[in-house]
Write a protein that holds these residues in place. Structure first.
Motif, PDB file in Angstrom:
ATOM      1  N   GLU A  27      34.860  59.914  66.193  1.00 31.40           N
ATOM      2  CA  GLU A  27      35.207  60.780  67.320  1.00 31.40           C
ATOM      3  C   GLU A  27      35.667  62.167  66.858  1.00 31.40           C
ATOM      4  OE1 GLU A  27      38.060  58.692  69.656  1.00 31.40           O
ATOM      5  OE2 GLU A  27      36.554  57.475  70.691  1.00 31.40           O
ATOM      6  N   GLU A  28      36.530  62.219  65.855  1.00 28.48           N
ATOM      7  CA  GLU A  28      37.013  63.515  65.373  1.00 28.48           C
ATOM      8  C   GLU A  28      35.874  64.344  64.808  1.00 28.48           C
ATOM      9  OE1 GLU A  28      40.178  65.447  62.157  1.00 28.48           O
ATOM     10  OE2 GLU A  28      40.132  63.278  62.480  1.00 28.48           O
ATOM     11  N   ALA A  29      35.002  63.709  63.999  1.00 28.53           N
ATOM     12  CA  ALA A  29      33.861  64.427  63.442  1.00 28.53           C
ATOM     13  C   ALA A  29      32.929  64.905  64.548  1.00 28.53           C
ATOM     14  CB  ALA A  29      33.101  63.526  62.466  1.00 28.53           C
ATOM     15  N   GLY A  30      32.791  64.112  65.610  1.00 26.78           N
ATOM     16  CA  GLY A  30      31.945  64.486  66.732  1.00 26.78           C
ATOM     17  C   GLY A  30      32.465  65.720  67.458  1.00 26.78           C
ATOM     18  N   ARG A  31      33.794  65.897  67.471  1.00 25.41           N
ATOM     19  CA  ARG A  31      34.368  67.095  68.105  1.00 25.41           C
ATOM     20  C   ARG A  31      34.140  68.340  67.251  1.00 25.41           C
ATOM     21  NH1 ARG A  31      38.395  63.246  69.707  1.00 25.41           N
ATOM     22  NH2 ARG A  31      39.602  63.625  67.811  1.00 25.41           N
ATOM     23  N   ILE A  32      34.035  68.147  65.934  1.00 29.94           N
ATOM     24  CA  ILE A  32      33.840  69.275  65.023  1.00 29.94           C
ATOM     25  C   ILE A  32      32.381  69.706  64.979  1.00 29.94           C
ATOM     26  CG2 ILE A  32      33.930  69.969  62.586  1.00 29.94           C
ATOM     27  CD1 ILE A  32      36.369  68.133  62.304  1.00 29.94           C
ATOM     28  N   ALA A  33      31.473  68.751  64.956  1.00 27.87           N
ATOM     29  CA  ALA A  33      30.050  69.044  64.773  1.00 27.87           C
ATOM     30  C   ALA A  33      29.499  69.867  65.928  1.00 27.87           C
ATOM     31  CB  ALA A  33      29.269  67.734  64.638  1.00 27.87           C
TER      32      ALA A  33
ATOM     33  N   GLU B  53      20.538  61.053  45.830  1.00 29.09           N
ATOM     34  CA  GLU B  53      21.759  60.552  45.208  1.00 29.09           C
ATOM     35  C   GLU B  53      22.854  61.605  45.098  1.00 29.09           C
ATOM     36  OE1 GLU B  53      19.234  61.874  41.624  1.00 29.09           O
ATOM     37  OE2 GLU B  53      18.928  61.118  43.660  1.00 29.09           O
ATOM     38  N   LYS B  54      22.525  62.905  45.240  1.00 32.36           N
ATOM     39  CA  LYS B  54      23.530  63.952  45.109  1.00 32.36           C
ATOM     40  C   LYS B  54      23.901  64.603  46.435  1.00 32.36           C
ATOM     41  CE  LYS B  54      22.243  64.979  40.326  1.00 32.36           C
ATOM     42  NZ  LYS B  54      21.781  65.990  39.352  1.00 32.36           N
ATOM     43  N   ARG B  55      23.350  64.091  47.540  1.00 33.55           N
ATOM     44  CA  ARG B  55      23.608  64.727  48.837  1.00 33.55           C
ATOM     45  C   ARG B  55      25.082  64.690  49.209  1.00 33.55           C
ATOM     46  NH1 ARG B  55      22.846  68.690  52.140  1.00 33.55           N
ATOM     47  NH2 ARG B  55      22.750  68.152  54.343  1.00 33.55           N
ATOM     48  N   LEU B  56      25.777  63.588  48.933  1.00 33.72           N
ATOM     49  CA  LEU B  56      27.200  63.504  49.267  1.00 33.72           C
ATOM     50  C   LEU B  56      28.024  64.501  48.457  1.00 33.72           C
ATOM     51  CD1 LEU B  56      28.065  59.723  49.829  1.00 33.72           C
ATOM     52  CD2 LEU B  56      28.301  61.607  51.456  1.00 33.72           C
ATOM     53  N   ASP B  57      27.566  64.856  47.257  1.00 38.61           N
ATOM     54  CA  ASP B  57      28.271  65.875  46.479  1.00 38.61           C
ATOM     55  C   ASP B  57      28.342  67.178  47.262  1.00 38.61           C
ATOM     56  OD1 ASP B  57      28.289  63.950  44.551  1.00 38.61           O
ATOM     57  OD2 ASP B  57      27.002  64.993  43.142  1.00 38.61           O
ATOM     58  N   SER B  58      27.220  67.530  47.899  1.00 35.44           N
ATOM     59  CA  SER B  58      27.185  68.760  48.689  1.00 35.44           C
ATOM     60  C   SER B  58      27.942  68.605  49.996  1.00 35.44           C
ATOM     61  CB  SER B  58      25.732  69.145  48.990  1.00 35.44           C
ATOM     62  OG  SER B  58      25.021  69.402  47.806  1.00 35.44           O
ATOM     63  N   LEU B  59      27.733  67.472  50.676  1.00 36.09           N
ATOM     64  CA  LEU B  59      28.379  67.269  51.968  1.00 36.09           C
ATOM     65  C   LEU B  59      29.894  67.260  51.854  1.00 36.09           C
ATOM     66  CD1 LEU B  59      26.099  64.544  53.612  1.00 36.09           C
ATOM     67  CD2 LEU B  59      26.310  66.946  54.281  1.00 36.09           C
ATOM     68  N   SER B  60      30.416  66.821  50.707  1.00 30.33           N
ATOM     69  CA  SER B  60      31.868  66.753  50.543  1.00 30.33           C
ATOM     70  C   SER B  60      32.521  68.128  50.585  1.00 30.33           C
ATOM     71  CB  SER B  60      32.228  66.036  49.240  1.00 30.33           C
ATOM     72  OG  SER B  60      31.788  66.788  48.119  1.00 30.33           O
ATOM     73  N   LEU B  61      31.717  69.192  50.440  1.00 33.82           N
ATOM     74  CA  LEU B  61      32.243  70.561  50.502  1.00 33.82           C
ATOM     75  C   LEU B  61      32.209  71.134  51.918  1.00 33.82           C
ATOM     76  CD1 LEU B  61      30.461  72.038  47.340  1.00 33.82           C
ATOM     77  CD2 LEU B  61      32.805  71.196  47.502  1.00 33.82           C
ATOM     78  N   THR B  62      31.574  70.415  52.845  1.00 30.70           N
ATOM     79  CA  THR B  62      31.421  70.926  54.206  1.00 30.70           C
ATOM     80  C   THR B  62      32.601  70.507  55.074  1.00 30.70           C
ATOM     81  OG1 THR B  62      30.183  68.997  54.997  1.00 30.70           O
ATOM     82  CG2 THR B  62      28.920  70.769  53.941  1.00 30.70           C
ATOM     83  N   ARG B  63      32.700  71.140  56.249  1.00 29.18           N
ATOM     84  CA  ARG B  63      33.881  70.946  57.086  1.00 29.18           C
ATOM     85  C   ARG B  63      34.023  69.523  57.618  1.00 29.18           C
ATOM     86  NH1 ARG B  63      32.287  74.365  62.543  1.00 29.18           N
ATOM     87  NH2 ARG B  63      30.270  73.367  62.968  1.00 29.18           N
ATOM     88  N   LEU B  64      32.923  68.787  57.735  1.00 32.53           N
ATOM     89  CA  LEU B  64      33.046  67.405  58.202  1.00 32.53           C
ATOM     90  C   LEU B  64      33.908  66.578  57.248  1.00 32.53           C
ATOM     91  CD1 LEU B  64      29.428  66.587  59.451  1.00 32.53           C
ATOM     92  CD2 LEU B  64      31.443  67.149  60.832  1.00 32.53           C
ATOM     93  N   PHE B  65      33.833  66.915  55.953  1.00 35.39           N
ATOM     94  CA  PHE B  65      34.627  66.187  54.963  1.00 35.39           C
ATOM     95  C   PHE B  65      35.939  66.901  54.642  1.00 35.39           C
ATOM     96  CE2 PHE B  65      30.703  63.933  54.394  1.00 35.39           C
ATOM     97  CZ  PHE B  65      31.065  62.681  53.912  1.00 35.39           C
TER      98      PHE B  65
ATOM     99  N   SER C 179      37.755  68.622  56.464  1.00 31.22           N
ATOM    100  CA  SER C 179      38.694  68.439  57.571  1.00 31.22           C
ATOM    101  C   SER C 179      39.311  67.041  57.582  1.00 31.22           C
ATOM    102  CB  SER C 179      37.971  68.668  58.906  1.00 31.22           C
ATOM    103  OG  SER C 179      36.981  67.657  59.113  1.00 31.22           O
ATOM    104  N   GLY C 180      38.710  66.136  56.815  1.00 29.12           N
ATOM    105  CA  GLY C 180      39.190  64.755  56.818  1.00 29.12           C
ATOM    106  C   GLY C 180      38.543  63.904  57.898  1.00 29.12           C
ATOM    107  N   ALA C 181      37.647  64.501  58.685  1.00 29.44           N
ATOM    108  CA  ALA C 181      36.996  63.735  59.749  1.00 29.44           C
ATOM    109  C   ALA C 181      36.057  62.675  59.176  1.00 29.44           C
ATOM    110  CB  ALA C 181      36.228  64.675  60.679  1.00 29.44           C
ATOM    111  N   LEU C 182      35.389  63.000  58.098  1.00 30.06           N
ATOM    112  CA  LEU C 182      34.586  62.030  57.364  1.00 30.06           C
ATOM    113  C   LEU C 182      35.199  61.850  55.983  1.00 30.06           C
ATOM    114  CD1 LEU C 182      30.830  62.933  58.083  1.00 30.06           C
ATOM    115  CD2 LEU C 182      32.271  61.231  59.216  1.00 30.06           C
TER     116      LEU C 182
END
Length: 350
Positions: free
Chosen positions: A105-111, A150-162, A164-167
């Protein structure tokens, strides 16, 4: 235009930048954090420039127009800075309301972008299919499973979804793997073939192999060393094998099936034999699992180098050679913790 993994990572880093102009030192550090082999490999500068050229061709950034804005102390020249496009707010059709699971839910409000919604849809499907009850595995294994990279999460971890703590990685039942010790000895049943050193090219696969080897040894499996080859450093690191206690009488290697992933153990084998050490042999049962998993990525086709690089893989050389020629690579993270647990008897054949 399909971007390489390094280019996608730098694209995410640029997109998250608070400033339009991003200095090369920042991008260089981001590249090394993404792929630690770039800290030592001679081709790091070339790889980073190639990634920047990809982004420029895709319109995701611009290079300086003046030759004086490039560092020319080595080849190829690197820009002193790059500029990301101006962020524009575009009018969109109202998106249909989406009811997300409570955990999202929190990530859905951010996206509010299509790429972010695509990530949430992937995570929602994972949770719906019982993902929350899965064991926690190294992040790159889960990344390959969910995103085909295999490296996609490395990049995603730098984005606001992560950020922010939402993901979180915990939500995806995975964890970051710190740079490990070179090797660890796993006590177990004596192997009549001699104590083996099983080396993994990448440290996430190392973590899974070590854990499954421990579990299997506790059930009567063979004792052995399990090591992390530190990527392109292994041809030199293999010379430290005599320091292992007890003595490693066999050296067995498992890595990616791509040009670099085959060149590394082939070079290490030459180093080992030249120093009077046991040869570096392929962990054939693990490579068989890797080919059977059929989780391939597109890669630059290889011609002249393919035959020499593939020969090291012995009975699987023809399959590896064809993959290189056809422009495919097999990331070793496809043979992850859960598959190894299910097929752990293959360890008795290594």
């Amino acid at each position: 235009m399909t971007l390489t993994a390094l280019a996608r990572h730098l694209a995410d880093h640029l997109a998250a930048s608070a400033t339009q102009r991003v200095e090369i030192d920042v991008l260089y550090d981001a590249a090394v954090a993404f792929d630690r082999s770039l800290a030592t490999t001679p081709c790091a500068r070339t790889d980073i420039r190639s990634a920047l050229d990809e982004l420029a061709a895709a319109g995701l950034m611009t290079l300086p127009s003046s030759a004086g804005q490039f560092d020319r102390r080595a080849d190829p020249p690197l820009p002193l800075w790059v500029r990301r496009p101006v962020r524009r707010r575009e009018a969109r059709e109202p998106r249909a309301a989406r009811v997300w699971p409570a955990a999202l839910e929190e990530a859905g409000r951010i996206a509010d972008r299509e790429d972010e919604f695509a990530v949430l849809e992937t995570v929602a499907a994972f949770l719906r299919d019982g993902g929350s009850g899965r064991p926690s595995v190294p992040a790159r294994e889960r990344s390959l499973e969910l995103f085909g990279d295999e490296k996609r999460l490395d990049s995603l971890s730098l984005t606001r979804l992560f950020t922010s703590g939402a993901l979180t990685l915990d939500l995806l039942r995975c964890h970051a793997v710190p740079i490990p010790f070179v090797s660890q000895w796993v006590p177990g049943y004596p192997d009549s073939r001699g104590a083996a050193l099983l080396i993994a090219e990448n440290h996430h696969t190392y973590a899974s192999l070590l854990e499954v080897t421990r579990e299997h040894a506790a059930q009567g499996g063979f004792a052995r060393h399990v090591g992390y080859g530190t990527g392109s450093q292994f041809p030199s690191a293999v010379l430290t094998v005599p320091l292992l206690v007890p003595t490693a009488e066999r050296i067995v290697y498992f890595g990616d099936v791509d040009l670099k992933g085959l060149q590394i153990p082939a070079a290490a084998n030459l180093s080992a034999v030249g120093a009077g050490l046991p040869p570096v042999l392929p962990a054939v049962p693990l490579y068989e699992l890797l080919f059977a998993a059929q989780k391939t990525h597109r890669a630059t086709p290889v011609a002249a180098d393919a035959i020499a690089a593939a020969e090291w893989l012995g009975p699987l050389a023809d399959q590896a050679r064809q993959a290189l020629i056809d422009g495919y690579r097999y990331p070793q993270e496809a043979v992850g913790y859960e598959l190894l647990v299910d097929k752990q008897n293959v360890l008795d054949r290594i």
